[in-house]
Design an enzyme around this catalytic site. Structure first.
Site, PDB file in Angstrom:
ATOM      1  N   ARG A   9     -12.022  67.689 -64.629  1.00  0.00           N
ATOM      2  CA  ARG A   9     -11.203  68.239 -63.551  1.00  0.00           C
ATOM      3  C   ARG A   9     -11.610  69.630 -63.067  1.00  0.00           C
ATOM      4  O   ARG A   9     -10.946  70.207 -62.221  1.00  0.00           O
ATOM      5  CB  ARG A   9      -9.719  68.255 -63.934  1.00  0.00           C
ATOM      6  CG  ARG A   9      -9.195  66.894 -64.255  1.00  0.00           C
ATOM      7  CD  ARG A   9      -7.730  66.816 -64.569  1.00  0.00           C
ATOM      8  NE  ARG A   9      -7.080  68.033 -64.914  1.00  0.00           N
ATOM      9  CZ  ARG A   9      -5.863  68.373 -64.516  1.00  0.00           C
ATOM     10  NH1 ARG A   9      -5.179  67.573 -63.742  1.00  0.00           N
ATOM     11  NH2 ARG A   9      -5.322  69.495 -64.919  1.00  0.00           N
ATOM     12  N   ASP A  10     -12.698  70.178 -63.585  1.00  0.00           N
ATOM     13  CA  ASP A  10     -13.155  71.484 -63.107  1.00  0.00           C
ATOM     14  C   ASP A  10     -14.674  71.571 -63.150  1.00  0.00           C
ATOM     15  O   ASP A  10     -15.237  72.588 -63.553  1.00  0.00           O
ATOM     16  CB  ASP A  10     -12.522  72.608 -63.925  1.00  0.00           C
ATOM     17  CG  ASP A  10     -12.681  73.979 -63.267  1.00  0.00           C
ATOM     18  OD1 ASP A  10     -12.878  74.024 -62.036  1.00  0.00           O
ATOM     19  OD2 ASP A  10     -12.599  74.996 -63.975  1.00  0.00           O
ATOM     20  N   ILE A  11     -15.335  70.500 -62.739  1.00  0.00           N
ATOM     21  CA  ILE A  11     -16.789  70.528 -62.725  1.00  0.00           C
ATOM     22  C   ILE A  11     -17.249  71.326 -61.511  1.00  0.00           C
ATOM     23  O   ILE A  11     -16.876  71.038 -60.382  1.00  0.00           O
ATOM     24  CB  ILE A  11     -17.378  69.106 -62.717  1.00  0.00           C
ATOM     25  CG1 ILE A  11     -17.043  68.423 -64.051  1.00  0.00           C
ATOM     26  CG2 ILE A  11     -18.896  69.149 -62.490  1.00  0.00           C
ATOM     27  CD1 ILE A  11     -17.598  67.044 -64.200  1.00  0.00           C
ATOM     28  N   ASN A  15     -19.775  75.683 -64.691  1.00  0.00           N
ATOM     29  CA  ASN A  15     -19.411  74.946 -65.903  1.00  0.00           C
ATOM     30  C   ASN A  15     -20.475  73.948 -66.339  1.00  0.00           C
ATOM     31  O   ASN A  15     -20.204  73.056 -67.139  1.00  0.00           O
ATOM     32  CB  ASN A  15     -18.076  74.223 -65.698  1.00  0.00           C
ATOM     33  CG  ASN A  15     -16.922  75.191 -65.624  1.00  0.00           C
ATOM     34  OD1 ASN A  15     -17.024  76.320 -66.072  1.00  0.00           O
ATOM     35  ND2 ASN A  15     -15.819  74.746 -65.051  1.00  0.00           N
TER      36      ASN A  15
END
Length: 121
Positions: A9-11, A15
């Site tokens: 959910r935060d690519i 990251n």
């Protein structure tokens, strides 16, 4: 990650770690959630940096799958090829406009998942 039932959910580029041997690792699982497609899991709307956010999340979808991460990865690959961000929206509305310009206008049926009338408009 997805085969283990986890959505990151935060690519985003920050990251993704890669070393000189081209070993790739994903980091920062602070927003990650487990999911099971056979259940009706409600998920939060806040995910991912806006430029890499899938349109269904921008439009207030509560139910999404690991395809959310696939959208983010596609945006990153396009950014690497084009050497600039693919969808650098300044706010939610501009982000949706950029997505529609790129992939086309969705059909009415495509928008059936949106329950919020303001988001649908």
């Amino acid at each position: 990650m997805h085969s283990a039932g986890v959505i990151h959910r935060d690519i985003k580029p920050a990251n993704i770690l890669i070393n000189k041997n081209c070993d790739l690792k994903i980091c920062d699982f602070g927003l990650a959630r487990s999911f099971d497609p056979s259940y009706n899991n409600d998920m939060t709307e806040y995910v991912v940096t806006r430029w890499y956010r899938a349109p269904e999340v921008i439009l207030n979808a509560k139910h999404y799958t690991d395809q959310l991460d696939v959208w983010s990865i596609g945006c990153i690959i396009a950014e690497m090829i084009g050497r600039s961000p693919l969808l650098p929206g300044n706010d939610y509305l501009e982000q949706i406009h950029r997505i529609v310009q790129l992939v086309g206008t969705p059909t009415t049926q495509d928008l059936d998942f949106i329950k919020n009338p303001s988001a649908k408009k």
